[in-house]
Write a protein that holds these residues in place. Sequence first.
Motif, PDB file in Angstrom:
ATOM      1  N   ALA A 123       0.844  -1.187   0.000  1.00  0.00           N
ATOM      2  CA  ALA A 123       0.000   0.000   0.000  1.00  0.00           C
ATOM      3  C   ALA A 123       0.879   1.236   0.000  1.00  0.00           C
ATOM      4  CB  ALA A 123      -0.924  -0.007   1.219  1.00  0.00           C
ATOM      5  N   LEU A 124       0.667   2.125  -0.953  1.00  0.00           N
ATOM      6  CA  LEU A 124       1.395   3.382  -0.986  1.00  0.00           C
ATOM      7  C   LEU A 124       0.782   4.362   0.027  1.00  0.00           C
ATOM      8  CD1 LEU A 124       1.824   3.858  -4.852  1.00  0.00           C
ATOM      9  CD2 LEU A 124       3.346   2.699  -3.237  1.00  0.00           C
ATOM     10  N   ASP A 125       1.443   5.480   0.221  1.00  0.00           N
ATOM     11  CA  ASP A 125       0.936   6.484   1.155  1.00  0.00           C
ATOM     12  C   ASP A 125      -0.492   6.898   0.789  1.00  0.00           C
ATOM     13  OD1 ASP A 125       3.256   6.497   2.593  1.00  0.00           O
ATOM     14  OD2 ASP A 125       4.022   8.364   1.775  1.00  0.00           O
ATOM     15  N   ALA A 126      -1.339   6.999   1.797  1.00  0.00           N
ATOM     16  CA  ALA A 126      -2.729   7.399   1.581  1.00  0.00           C
ATOM     17  C   ALA A 126      -2.791   8.858   1.136  1.00  0.00           C
ATOM     18  CB  ALA A 126      -3.533   7.203   2.858  1.00  0.00           C
ATOM     19  N   VAL A 127      -3.724   9.143   0.225  1.00  0.00           N
ATOM     20  CA  VAL A 127      -3.968  10.504  -0.233  1.00  0.00           C
ATOM     21  C   VAL A 127      -5.270  10.995   0.392  1.00  0.00           C
ATOM     22  CG1 VAL A 127      -4.339  12.010  -2.222  1.00  0.00           C
ATOM     23  CG2 VAL A 127      -2.811  10.029  -2.419  1.00  0.00           C
ATOM     24  N   VAL A 152      -6.045   2.054   7.232  1.00  0.00           N
ATOM     25  CA  VAL A 152      -6.480   2.221   5.842  1.00  0.00           C
ATOM     26  C   VAL A 152      -5.593   1.406   4.900  1.00  0.00           C
ATOM     27  CG1 VAL A 152      -7.594   4.447   6.243  1.00  0.00           C
ATOM     28  CG2 VAL A 152      -5.192   4.390   5.513  1.00  0.00           C
ATOM     29  N   ALA A 153      -4.302   1.292   5.230  1.00  0.00           N
ATOM     30  CA  ALA A 153      -3.419   0.451   4.413  1.00  0.00           C
ATOM     31  C   ALA A 153      -3.846  -1.012   4.507  1.00  0.00           C
ATOM     32  CB  ALA A 153      -1.973   0.614   4.873  1.00  0.00           C
ATOM     33  N   ILE A 156     -13.533   6.057   3.267  1.00  0.00           N
ATOM     34  CA  ILE A 156     -13.930   7.191   4.114  1.00  0.00           C
ATOM     35  C   ILE A 156     -13.462   6.888   5.531  1.00  0.00           C
ATOM     36  CG2 ILE A 156     -15.899   8.263   5.274  1.00  0.00           C
ATOM     37  CD1 ILE A 156     -15.697   9.480   2.657  1.00  0.00           C
ATOM     38  N   VAL A 157     -12.845   7.880   6.168  1.00  0.00           N
ATOM     39  CA  VAL A 157     -12.500   7.772   7.580  1.00  0.00           C
ATOM     40  C   VAL A 157     -13.456   8.684   8.339  1.00  0.00           C
ATOM     41  CG1 VAL A 157     -10.740   8.124   9.350  1.00  0.00           C
ATOM     42  CG2 VAL A 157     -10.085   7.273   7.083  1.00  0.00           C
ATOM     43  N   GLU A 160     -12.975   5.530  12.299  1.00  0.00           N
ATOM     44  CA  GLU A 160     -13.275   4.235  11.684  1.00  0.00           C
ATOM     45  C   GLU A 160     -13.168   4.384  10.171  1.00  0.00           C
ATOM     46  OE1 GLU A 160     -14.085   1.160  12.647  1.00  0.00           O
ATOM     47  OE2 GLU A 160     -13.993   1.510  14.806  1.00  0.00           O
ATOM     48  N   ALA A 161     -12.556   3.408   9.507  1.00  0.00           N
ATOM     49  CA  ALA A 161     -12.381   3.464   8.058  1.00  0.00           C
ATOM     50  C   ALA A 161     -13.366   2.524   7.365  1.00  0.00           C
ATOM     51  CB  ALA A 161     -10.952   3.092   7.685  1.00  0.00           C
ATOM     52  N   TRP A 162     -13.936   2.999   6.256  1.00  0.00           N
ATOM     53  CA  TRP A 162     -14.937   2.267   5.489  1.00  0.00           C
ATOM     54  C   TRP A 162     -14.499   2.225   4.028  1.00  0.00           C
ATOM     55  CZ3 TRP A 162     -19.541   0.881   8.204  1.00  0.00           C
ATOM     56  CH2 TRP A 162     -19.657   1.454   9.478  1.00  0.00           C
TER      57      TRP A 162
END
Length: 316
Positions: free
Chosen positions: A202-206, A242-243, A264-265, A270-272
Amino acid sequence: MSRYVWILAGGLSYEREVSLRSGRRITEALRAQGFEAELRDSDGQLLGALAKNKPDAIVIALHGSTGEDSALRALIEMAGIPYVGSSPAASALAWDKPRAKAQLELANVQTPAGIALSQHVFRELGAQPVFDLVVKNLGMPLMIKPAQGGSGLGAVAVTAPDELPSAMVACFGYGDTALIERYVPGMDVAVSVVELDGTAQALDAVEIVPKSGVYDYASRYTPGQTTWHTPARLKPHVVDRVAELALATHRALGLRDLSRIDLIVDNQDEAWVLEANVAPGTTETSLLPLATAASGVELGELFAQLVEGAIARANG
């Protein structure tokens, strides 16, 4: 040895112009790596050209049904040409949002509650009773989006029941089935997954901050309408989460080489997972190039490795 690679872009989908921009960028990036890269449109001449002058590999930069469902990928496989990206079966699954959502639920990947409804259901059962039952169970607000498609086309956020009819009409302009989901307020985040040396990472989250509050087509491709933060401004444990969810989604849907997972966080961290994209854009406002740059991965080097990997995979 210089590789001869076709980058397929354009096509006849609503996302044609975006696809051409993505294709041009990948073409330039591969040329900078020493590849003989050629941008080709997906049109009536394509298969005939393939039969006469086979490239060593193909990169699919088509957005919309041609590039993201199973058909073109299956034809490329029939032609015996290696290509970068997910298999026909996995692409078809990710392209169909309700099917993908059901698969994620089976894999215990958190995704907003929702229901897929066709135009036929509304005609047969009556719109108002259907709306009433949906609102009773999913509440408000809601997100309405086509069951198939990308770039936010046809997606509408609904905050009151009387907005549902017009939202459904807009959505059905892009397909016969709508996915109605519980709207989760929070931070839009995209995590790109790439497979290098056979390992998915997983790359860095945007982090995505649209001025309108909704990451729709205009927000995605109109300069100045969206601000991005890479890496996303998340707490460390949420970065890990998220990763983890992005990788779990990539695996659950059987994806390959590269994907972009949209999440979505919420306000409780919480991440969805919202959806997966098997042909991430590479335009100047696309999320994959932002993620590669932040993660220290050069875009041309990434696609060069993916092309070599596709050729090696085809050769067994």
